[in-house]
Design a protein around this motif. Structure first.
Motif, short mmCIF file in Angstrom:
data_model
loop_
_atom_site.label_atom_id
_atom_site.label_comp_id
_atom_site.label_asym_id
_atom_site.label_seq_id
_atom_site.Cartn_x
_atom_site.Cartn_y
_atom_site.Cartn_z
N ARG A 22 4.74 39.36 -7.58
CA ARG A 22 6.03 39.29 -6.89
C ARG A 22 5.98 40.04 -5.57
N LEU A 23 5.32 41.20 -5.57
CA LEU A 23 5.22 41.99 -4.34
C LEU A 23 4.51 41.21 -3.26
N VAL A 34 -9.24 55.34 -14.60
CA VAL A 34 -8.76 54.41 -13.56
C VAL A 34 -7.26 54.20 -13.72
N ASP A 35 -6.82 53.98 -14.95
CA ASP A 35 -5.40 53.75 -15.23
C ASP A 35 -4.57 54.94 -14.74
N MET A 36 -4.97 56.15 -15.12
CA MET A 36 -4.20 57.34 -14.76
C MET A 36 -4.24 57.63 -13.27
N THR A 37 -5.37 57.36 -12.65
CA THR A 37 -5.51 57.62 -11.22
C THR A 37 -4.64 56.67 -10.40
N THR A 38 -4.66 55.38 -10.76
CA THR A 38 -3.83 54.43 -10.02
C THR A 38 -2.35 54.67 -10.26
N ARG A 39 -2.00 55.15 -11.47
CA ARG A 39 -0.59 55.44 -11.73
C ARG A 39 -0.09 56.56 -10.83
N LEU A 40 -0.90 57.59 -10.62
CA LEU A 40 -0.49 58.66 -9.72
C LEU A 40 -0.33 58.12 -8.30
N GLY A 41 -1.23 57.27 -7.87
CA GLY A 41 -1.09 56.67 -6.54
C GLY A 41 0.20 55.90 -6.39
N GLN A 42 0.59 55.16 -7.43
CA GLN A 42 1.86 54.44 -7.38
C GLN A 42 3.03 55.40 -7.25
N LEU A 43 3.02 56.48 -8.01
CA LEU A 43 4.13 57.42 -7.99
C LEU A 43 4.27 58.09 -6.62
N LEU A 44 3.17 58.30 -5.93
CA LEU A 44 3.25 58.88 -4.59
C LEU A 44 3.91 57.94 -3.60
N LEU A 45 3.79 56.63 -3.85
CA LEU A 45 4.36 55.65 -2.92
C LEU A 45 5.78 55.22 -3.31
N GLU A 46 6.15 55.41 -4.56
CA GLU A 46 7.46 54.94 -5.01
C GLU A 46 8.58 55.76 -4.37
N GLY A 47 9.71 55.07 -4.15
CA GLY A 47 10.84 55.71 -3.50
C GLY A 47 10.75 55.72 -1.99
N THR A 48 9.72 55.07 -1.44
CA THR A 48 9.56 54.97 0.01
C THR A 48 9.27 53.53 0.38
N VAL A 49 9.29 53.27 1.68
CA VAL A 49 8.96 51.91 2.15
C VAL A 49 7.51 51.58 1.85
N LEU A 50 6.70 52.60 1.52
CA LEU A 50 5.29 52.37 1.25
C LEU A 50 5.08 51.61 -0.05
N ARG A 51 6.14 51.51 -0.87
CA ARG A 51 5.98 50.76 -2.13
C ARG A 51 5.76 49.27 -1.85
N ASP A 52 6.29 48.77 -0.76
CA ASP A 52 6.14 47.35 -0.44
C ASP A 52 4.95 47.14 0.48
N THR A 53 3.78 47.52 0.01
CA THR A 53 2.57 47.42 0.82
C THR A 53 1.44 46.83 0.01
N VAL A 54 0.41 46.38 0.71
CA VAL A 54 -0.79 45.91 0.06
C VAL A 54 -1.39 47.02 -0.80
N LEU A 55 -1.32 48.26 -0.33
CA LEU A 55 -1.89 49.39 -1.07
C LEU A 55 -1.24 49.52 -2.44
N TYR A 56 0.07 49.41 -2.51
CA TYR A 56 0.75 49.52 -3.81
C TYR A 56 0.32 48.37 -4.72
N GLY A 57 0.19 47.18 -4.17
CA GLY A 57 -0.25 46.05 -4.97
C GLY A 57 -1.66 46.23 -5.50
N GLN A 58 -2.55 46.80 -4.68
CA GLN A 58 -3.92 47.02 -5.13
C GLN A 58 -3.97 48.07 -6.25
#
Length: 856
Positions: A199-200, A137-161
């Motif tokens: 914070r997000l 779970v830890d490794m899977t969610t970390r990859l999801g975060q990296l896909l969203l980082e550097g874009t406006v998608l980082r400031d989303t409910v999905l990134y927070g989840q």
């Protein structure tokens, strides 16, 4: 010139199919637009935490799209993703989470937009959460975060989840596998993850800020030194959002959780009662938690009616059973489905019956406790069929220990009342089901096919990637994507294999003969006895069996402290007086073997399956009688003097490997020897002796040839592997086991597990190869176990560090006998007796030099 109509053909094709660059692409179809509108409504409800409305909309849309033949795959996939997310948050139907995640998976391509890929990773992580695969779970969610980082998608409910689920999983990993300062350090890192999500959500103005507060407050209970700030933290939570209909962040629930973990049952009960009475709770996990606490308080106060009522109501909510245990017929087990949530509740029912039996001694309670625990145990084992090792171990931590404890306690109590063959069988089965499931599963499915070999390699690669991730809790995107690919391949192979099980697997699942006590006794010869030990949280039980007799007995609780002391004395060669050693070693003998001393008097060979608390104890070093005249250790009378001992992970494992324990008759065995250059002085001559002794296709890898590369490349060519190397077995860290073939050249036990070894014997002339991370319910995850999982039936290893000269002398004596008669335990026993009687060297009479080398 004649007209050539065929020249017009390309123009006609272009007119029909569109060959020109300036032709605008086709827009979305009316169907796609309608589905997009419905999805937008679901997204909004999900974002605003209107979960019941979002789930209703999602189910309605799913009904619609199931009737549509033409619909863009991304729209269909996103619908399934939201259905998976919403079922996960509801927490009632975990099978729906897995089903919708799989349906979305089948529609996604490698070039899908990052937001779709990241949401799919969140769905995968939620499935793995339900399977207790915390590191995945830890490794899977970390990859999801990296896909969203550097874009406006980082400031989303999905990134927070993704952040919240990652923090939850890492907290669980720390709880299970880490201790002391290391655990606190990781939990402080988890706190930063939760605060980042907080914070997000606050910056977004999202009502999910309460969800982040929820996780943060629960985490604070791991830090008792911060209790002074607990009330202030709750006050901060109260100031957030709408308290009338919150989905997350109930102050009463958090107070109840805190009081429960601070051992204040009355305050916990009051807080949880307010929680369940005042709010229509949406998240089923919170209801389960409250009911568990209230059940615990009901049984502790003796209010069994209230305890049963709570369990029956919850089982009804989850659709586990019709009726409850109080209505089961005398011979009928409960007919319940097997989701893990139902097994939890069956365990609680069994525990309630057992507690009431201990108070009022009604045999019916005891019968029901055993029937429920046995049925739950079958479902518990069955849930492991396609899981990876991490998930199995985590399930053992969360539910297995309680379930195994209750099953063992109930079956032993039944046998105490009536030691009939049927009831003794129940004790044997309870002990066996509580040991080495992973080893048993591997042995049962030990087929030499490509699927099995591929699964081993995949499991090894997955575990090693996880170990690398844990070093800093991060990896590059490419490595995390590779990890995801490995886990998906593993799941696909496991599903394929489980869909068409081989006859041996079917037979083992339906009628496991290795779990039948009469069949086990019939396999023993006239000189053998089987001794199995098993722990619960508060007790240790023993089972003795020979061809004629079965006896079960309780072991004095003080054995744990005595065993730890003796094992430490032997490992460290603590300078204690002979009389002091004799006193301790004989006290342990009386506790562990004394209850069956009369039966043992007629045997000469012991098969010992130790419990988790006895894994580091060499039984051969116990003393059978007290000596009033002994002046040196060689004067004592040891178990070794009367018995040869073979150590088993469990009887089932022993039975599964029996067929592999064959001796070739077409010539001497082929031996591969590896000697670490640091050990040349004492152990290289032993390797040379082995090469010369058998005159077969043997090889001795020394100096620069003693490498992990030669071991992994050449180890499949030999009948016997002899490894004179350094080693480390860490009892405090999972999978922290290494063979050192050179100063900077090591091989992890996980890699060994992934090998497919035809060898019938591995001899580890190395330090502490029998030690490792011990788990009640699965045994010790040691290098010895790694070679068993690689397919080797017999392993000689050490429980602690033994000086190289003594190791070389003892093993030379062992091999002299082994090559003559082929008896593993007999040859090792005679070699140990040579050492014990100082026939090998006058300095080696102390049991430190000979007791720590074991065979099994």
């Amino acid at each position: 010139m004649k007209p050539r109509p065929w020249l017009l053909l390309p123009l006609l094709v272009c007119a029909l199919y569109g060959c020109f660059a300036d032709r605008p692409p086709a827009g979305p179809s009316p169907t796609d637009l309608r589905v997009s509108d419905s999805l937008a409504a679901i997204r909004t409800a999900y974002r605003d935490l209107q979960l019941p409305e979002a789930l209703t909309l999602g189910r309605r849309l799913r009904t619609t799209i199931d009737t549509l033949d033409q619909l863009a795959d991304p729209l269909r996939a996103e619908t399934y993703q939201y259905l998976a997310l919403l079922h996960f948050e509801r927490g009632v139907h975990p099978d729906s989470v897995a089903r919708y995640t799989g349906m979305a998976e089948a529609l996604l391509t490698d070039d899908a937009p990052n937001v779709l890929r990241a949401r799919q990773l969140l769905c995968r992580a939620q499935v793995r959460h339900d399977n207790r695969e915390w590191l995945e779970v830890d490794m899977t969610t970390r990859l999801g975060q990296l896909l969203l980082e550097g874009t406006v998608l980082r400031d989303t409910v999905l990134y927070g989840q993704l952040l919240l689920l990652q923090g939850f999983a890492r907290k669980k990993y720390a709880d299970f596998y880490l201790e002391g300062g290391e655990k606190r350090h990781v939990l402080e890192g988890v706190e930063q993850i939760f605060r980042q999500a907080l914070r997000l959500y606050r910056e977004m103005g999202s009502p999910r800020e309460r969800q982040a507060w929820d996780e943060l407050v629960i985490l604070q209970t791991r830090f008792p030194d911060r209790d002074v700030n607990f009330a202030a933290t709750i006050d901060s939570l109260r100031a957030v959002g709408d308290l009338d209909k919150p989905v997350y962040g109930y102050p009463e629930r958090l107070y109840g959780y805190w009081h429960h973990h601070r051992d204040r049952p009355d305050s916990a009960r009051v807080a949880y009662r307010r929680f369940v009475e005042y709010y229509p709770v949406y998240v089923q996990q919170y209801v389960n938690e409250a009911n568990y606490i209230l059940w615990s308080e009901a049984v502790s106060s003796g209010d069994y009616t209230a305890a049963f009522d709570l369990l029956v109501d919850e089982m009804g909510d989850l659709g586990c059973c019709v009726g409850d245990s109080r209505t089961f017929g005398p011979a009928d087990p409960p007919a319940c489905p097997q989701p893990l949530s139902c097994i939890y509740l069956m365990v609680a029912q069994a525990r309630t019956h057992l507690l009431r039996y201990e108070q009022v001694a009604d045999p019916e309670d005891l019968r029901l406790a055993y029937a429920l625990s046995r049925h739950a145990l079958a479902g518990y084992e069955g849930s492991f069929s396609t899981l990876q090792e991490e998930a199995v171990l985590n399930k053992i931590f969360e539910i297995g220990r309680r379930l195994l404890d209750i099953s063992l306690e109930a079956s032993f109590a039944v046998a105490e009342r009536d030691p009939s063959p049927e009831h003794l069988q129940q004790v044997f089965e309870a002990i066996e089901r509580g040991k080495s499931f992973l080893l048993t599963r591997d042995a049962v499915t030990a087929r030499q096919d490509e699927t099995r070999d591929a699964l081993r390699q995949l499991q090894a690669s997955i575990t090693l990637a996880g170990r690398e991730y844990v070093r800093r809790f991060d990896l590059p995107v490419a490595d995390l994507e590779r990890y995801q690919q490995l886990t998906l391949e593993h799941q696909t192979l496991e599903r394929r294999r489980s869909a068409q099980p081989d006859p041996l697997t079917v037979a083992a699942a339906v009628n496991d003969s290795a779990l039948r006590l009469p069949a086990a006794r019939a396999k023993l010869d006239a000189n053998q006895a089987l001794l199995e030990y098993a722990n619960t949280a508060g007790a240790t039980f023993g089972l003795y069996a020979d061809r004629d007799t079965t006896i079960v007995f309780r072991v004095d609780p003080s054995h744990r402290a005595l065993s730890d002391s003796l094992a430490r004395w032997l490992a460290d060669r603590t300078p204690v007086a002979v009389t002091a050693y004799d006193s301790l070693a004989h006290a342990l003998y009386r506790q562990l073997l004394g209850p069956v001393a009369e039966q043992l008097a007629h045997r000469s060979s012991l098969l010992v399956a130790p419990s988790a608390t006895l894994n580091d104890l060499p039984f051969s070093a116990l003393t059978t009688t007290r000596s009033a005249t002994a002046r040196q250790f060689s004067d004592l009378h040891y178990v070794l003097d009367e018995f040869s001992i073979r150590y088993l992970p469990s009887w089932r494992v022993e039975e599964r490997y029996r067929a592999a324990r064959t001796v070739r008759t077409d010539g001497p065995p082929a031996i591969g020897v590896w000697t670490n250059p640091d050990l040349n002085a004492y152990l290289k001559p032993l390797g040379d002796y082995l090469i010369d002794r058998t005159r077969a296709a043997n090889d001795h890898f020394t100096d620069r040839k003693c490498t992990t590369a030669t071991l992994t490349d050449r180890s499949t060519k030999y009948d016997i592997l002899h490894l004179s190397v350094h080693a480390r077995g860490n009892p405090t860290r999972l999978y922290d086991n290494y063979l050192y073939l050179g100063r900077r050249d090591s091989l992890n036990g996980v890699t060994i597990t992934g090998l497919n070894l035809p060898a019938r014997l591995v001899v580890l002339a190395a330090c502490s190869t029998g030690r490792g991370y011990a788990s009640r319910g699965e045994g010790t995850l040691s290098l010895r176990r790694s070679f068993h999982l690689a397919g080797v039936p017999d392993v000689v290893c050490s429980l602690y560090d033994i000086p190289a000269p003594a190791t070389a002398g003892l093993l030379r004596s062992f091999y002299d006998r082994y090559f003559n008669d082929g008896s593993l335990t007999g040859s090792l026993t005679e070699a140990q007796r040579d050492c014990r009687h100082q026939r090998l060297d006058p300095r080696w009479g102390h049991p430190h030099y000979w007791a720590g080398i074991i065979a099994g």
